[in-house]
Motif scaffolding. Structure first.
Motif, mmCIF file in Angstrom:
data_model
loop_
_atom_site.group_PDB
_atom_site.id
_atom_site.type_symbol
_atom_site.label_atom_id
_atom_site.label_comp_id
_atom_site.label_asym_id
_atom_site.label_seq_id
_atom_site.Cartn_x
_atom_site.Cartn_y
_atom_site.Cartn_z
ATOM 1 N N UNK A 53 48.319 139.907 20.221
ATOM 2 C CA UNK A 53 47.128 140.474 21.540
ATOM 3 C C UNK A 53 46.401 139.108 21.638
ATOM 4 N N UNK A 54 46.311 138.325 21.652
ATOM 5 C CA UNK A 54 45.856 136.917 21.647
ATOM 6 C C UNK A 54 44.670 136.721 21.190
ATOM 7 N N UNK A 55 43.838 135.043 21.793
ATOM 8 C CA UNK A 55 42.980 135.136 20.796
ATOM 9 C C UNK A 55 41.489 134.991 21.947
ATOM 10 N N UNK A 56 40.605 135.424 22.026
ATOM 11 C CA UNK A 56 39.707 135.114 23.045
ATOM 12 C C UNK A 56 39.084 134.033 22.585
ATOM 13 N N UNK A 57 38.858 132.723 23.472
ATOM 14 C CA UNK A 57 37.901 132.029 22.953
ATOM 15 C C UNK A 57 36.788 131.627 23.674
#
Lengths: 113, 116
Positions: B109-113
């Motif tokens: 799902x990803x990591x929003x950085x």
């Protein structure tokens, strides 16, 4: 060099209608794979469908089918009976039997009631 | 089961911080990937691990340091990042290029950085 082109930045379709998302590619390698991914606003890339360059038949997965025209180097995605949940960004990608996926710029599909 | 998990979901860090992104898959896949995706752009490949060895580094700055502790885990260590590194970081896994059938990649799902 390999390249994927998606010429439609945005598409609209009414619910229950079919829609075609265009994808053309450029490669000199006879062996490759073509992929379509869906990316909703949540961010996750969802694998939809795969077509190998030597596959004789067009790939189908449920409501998704791939219109593969090898001589024209096109691999259009057809979504039948569109649903509101199909609204997302759609990416076409190519891989040459390596671990690298090369993505197109994407098409934003919006399904309206 | 085609699940790839990523933690954290969101991360805000300062330019002097050190943090790590984690990715896990239990599909027996032998290849794992890190991608960076800026808004309204396609994902860009950063690193590929094949059989726990780094096989592709797409000329990524050294402030990003990947690690593959075992065949199920993939980390991305972050240090001294810049604001322009703010993006969605996606992990993926696949059977790898030696797969006899299709070798699609399955994404987390990803990591929003966000780098401040």
């Amino acid at each position: 060099a390999q390249k994927i082109t998606q010429t439609q930045p945005g598409m609209f379709v009414q619910e229950k209608e079919a829609v075609t998302l265009d994808c053309t590619y450029d490669t000199s390698d006879p062996s490759y794979g073509l992929f379509w991914y869906k990316q909703p606003s949540s961010g996750e890339m969802i694998f939809l469908i795969y077509q190998g360059s030597y596959d004789q038949q067009n790939a189908t997965e449920g409501r998704y089918s791939l219109n593969f025209q090898k001589a024209r180097k096109s691999a259009n995605l057809v979504i039948s009976a569109s649903q509101l949940g199909d609204s997302a960004m759609y990416f076409c990608a190519i891989s040459h039997n390596t671990d690298k996926l090369i993505f197109g710029t994407g098409t934003r599909l919006q399904v309206f009631p | 089961d085609t699940e790839v998990t990523q933690t954290p979901k969101h991360l805000v860090m300062g330019m002097t911080n050190k943090k790590s992104l984690k990715c896990e898959q239990h599909m027996g896949h032998r290849a794992m990937y890190w991608y960076k995706q800026k808004a309204k752009k396609p994902p860009e490949l950063m690193f590929v691990y094949s059989y726990e060895k780094l096989s592709i580094n797409e000329s990524v700055p050294s402030r990003f340091s990947p690690e593959c502790p075992n065949s199920s885990l993939l980390n991305l260590h972050l240090h001294a990042l810049q604001p322009e590194d703010s993006a969605l970081y996606l992990c993926a896994s696949s059977q790898g290029k030696w797969a006899t059938n299709s070798y699609e990649q399955y994404f987390g799902p990803g990591t929003r950085l966000t780098v401040t």
